[in-house]
Design an enzyme around this catalytic site. Sequence first.
Site, PDB file in Angstrom:
ATOM      1  N   LYS A   1     -10.134   7.766 -18.088  1.00  0.00           N
ATOM      2  CA  LYS A   1     -10.359   8.388 -19.626  1.00  0.00           C
ATOM      3  C   LYS A   1      -9.345   8.431 -20.450  1.00  0.00           C
ATOM      4  O   LYS A   1      -8.834   7.434 -20.955  1.00  0.00           O
ATOM      5  CB  LYS A   1     -10.985   9.811 -19.420  1.00  0.00           C
ATOM      6  CG  LYS A   1     -11.955   9.956 -18.295  1.00  0.00           C
ATOM      7  CD  LYS A   1     -13.382   9.235 -18.568  1.00  0.00           C
ATOM      8  CE  LYS A   1     -14.407   8.848 -17.406  1.00  0.00           C
ATOM      9  NZ  LYS A   1     -13.941   9.588 -16.118  1.00  0.00           N
TER      10      LYS A   1
ATOM     11  N   TYR B   1     -17.501  18.041 -13.965  1.00  0.00           N
ATOM     12  CA  TYR B   1     -17.971  16.408 -13.880  1.00  0.00           C
ATOM     13  C   TYR B   1     -19.083  16.457 -12.827  1.00  0.00           C
ATOM     14  O   TYR B   1     -18.904  16.805 -11.769  1.00  0.00           O
ATOM     15  CB  TYR B   1     -16.785  15.607 -13.623  1.00  0.00           C
ATOM     16  CG  TYR B   1     -17.298  14.268 -13.281  1.00  0.00           C
ATOM     17  CD1 TYR B   1     -18.065  13.321 -14.387  1.00  0.00           C
ATOM     18  CD2 TYR B   1     -16.780  13.480 -12.338  1.00  0.00           C
ATOM     19  CE1 TYR B   1     -18.362  12.095 -14.169  1.00  0.00           C
ATOM     20  CE2 TYR B   1     -17.062  12.235 -11.749  1.00  0.00           C
ATOM     21  CZ  TYR B   1     -17.974  11.757 -12.861  1.00  0.00           C
ATOM     22  OH  TYR B   1     -18.410  10.324 -12.517  1.00  0.00           O
TER      23      TYR B   1
ATOM     24  N   ARG C   1       0.921  -1.255   0.043  1.00  0.00           N
ATOM     25  CA  ARG C   1       0.010   0.040   0.027  1.00  0.00           C
ATOM     26  C   ARG C   1       0.746   1.115  -0.144  1.00  0.00           C
ATOM     27  O   ARG C   1       0.548   2.061  -0.751  1.00  0.00           O
ATOM     28  CB  ARG C   1      -0.811  -0.015   1.259  1.00  0.00           C
ATOM     29  CG  ARG C   1      -1.813   1.185   1.355  1.00  0.00           C
ATOM     30  CD  ARG C   1      -2.760   1.344   2.210  1.00  0.00           C
ATOM     31  NE  ARG C   1      -2.864   0.260   3.364  1.00  0.00           N
ATOM     32  CZ  ARG C   1      -2.074   0.521   4.613  1.00  0.00           C
ATOM     33  NH1 ARG C   1      -1.444   1.856   4.699  1.00  0.00           N
ATOM     34  NH2 ARG C   1      -1.986   0.036   5.556  1.00  0.00           N
TER      35      ARG C   1
ATOM     36  N   ASP D   1      -8.313  20.088 -13.175  1.00  0.00           N
ATOM     37  CA  ASP D   1      -8.939  18.762 -13.824  1.00  0.00           C
ATOM     38  C   ASP D   1      -8.359  18.709 -15.128  1.00  0.00           C
ATOM     39  O   ASP D   1      -9.190  19.337 -15.902  1.00  0.00           O
ATOM     40  CB  ASP D   1     -10.345  18.504 -13.570  1.00  0.00           C
ATOM     41  CG  ASP D   1     -10.667  17.162 -13.719  1.00  0.00           C
ATOM     42  OD1 ASP D   1      -9.838  16.483 -14.686  1.00  0.00           O
ATOM     43  OD2 ASP D   1     -11.574  16.594 -13.168  1.00  0.00           O
TER      44      ASP D   1
END
Length: 385
Positions: free
Chosen positions: A202, A103, A51, A177
């Site tokens: 994306k 978004y 992690r 973004d």
Amino acid sequence: MPAEEGFATKAIHTGQDPLQWSHWEVVPPIVTSTTYRQDAPGVTRGYEYGRSGNPTRYVLETCLASLENGKYALTFASGLGATTVVTTLLSAGDHIISGDDIYGGTNRFFQKCLCRQSNTITFVDMSDISNVISNIKSNTKMVWLETPTNPLLKVIDIQGVVQAVKQKNPEIIIVVDNTFLTSYFQKPLNFGADIVLYSVTKYINGHSDVIMGATITNRKDLWKRLAFLQNAMGIIPSPVDCFLVNRSIKTLEIRMRQHMENGLAVARFLESHSCVDKVFHPYLPSHPQHEIALKQASGHSGMVSFYLKGDSNKFLKALKIFTLAESLGGYESLAELPSVMTHASVPEEDRKKLGISDQLIRLSVGLETKEDLLADLDQALKASQ
Ligand SMILES: Cc1ncc(COP(=O)(O)O)c(C=O)c1O
């Protein structure tokens, strides 16, 4: 050798030196081990627990940072995971200014989760910078923008916002973004943004088979805090997903070029079509912020939105190559109705104000043969009448 390596060279080679692997693998291996042997208690060879750090993830993060001309990249389990971590930089009571046309998931997240953290949010139309400046308060700690916006593809002047905000308060963190354009077309850090955020899901991955997010920054202080949160909150991507995205970015440049070519061809075709009211694409001279788009980006992706004159449901049903589905940025062409799909969570009144009507169609133009895409749109537009 040129002073700076080209985008595709960096995408293919940065962080990929075979000498770092035991068998000199040319393709970085997928390291799945969750733990690492130590030479002595607390003495590691760079990794201790999966992690906290993973070699496959590190290869990808190194490469993503270089593509952005940035120093530090981190990857997360999703774009919203990256958003969660970035907003955790805020303290209770802090104020955030966000674009009003972002978004839908981020919008919903801001409205619900941040309120629980007792932060306040003001949504503004950032294509007019004075809306940002006039809403800065003494407790404003973050400005969040997406450009081009989603789904109306408004272009925000990144440098203009950065200069105006920093002049008023240099401590305010500016997050961009950059999901719609990627670093191939736009590099917000070059304009002074503090953090660039991605839904890697994306264009960066581009194959619609991985959910992932990323942040890139030049600021060591922010990177340290974000890296702590990435580990402490556990919002990490899997090594297999990191491998897939690292493979995908090898073709990011050629994919983005083709998305631009196909997307612009679709936008021009739609603009000349009698069944279409209005088309949004920053590289059309009719776009209200066309000049800013030319100034701050070197191209546009496959995102095109338009108002249809006919029946949206009939149009979407008639499409044969474009698939009716949410998401964007993959090799396949998609079409959607933001008002009932990606932006259904935006309150109806706000949708109305923004212009997200039932006539607004959003396309993610993929990499299929251009002529086939135009023919598909033409027959569906006719069927919508
Ligand atoms: C611009 C933008 N930012 C962030 C997100 C959230 O990313 P993810 O779906 O990977 O969590 C999306 C998702 O659609 C998006 O389009």
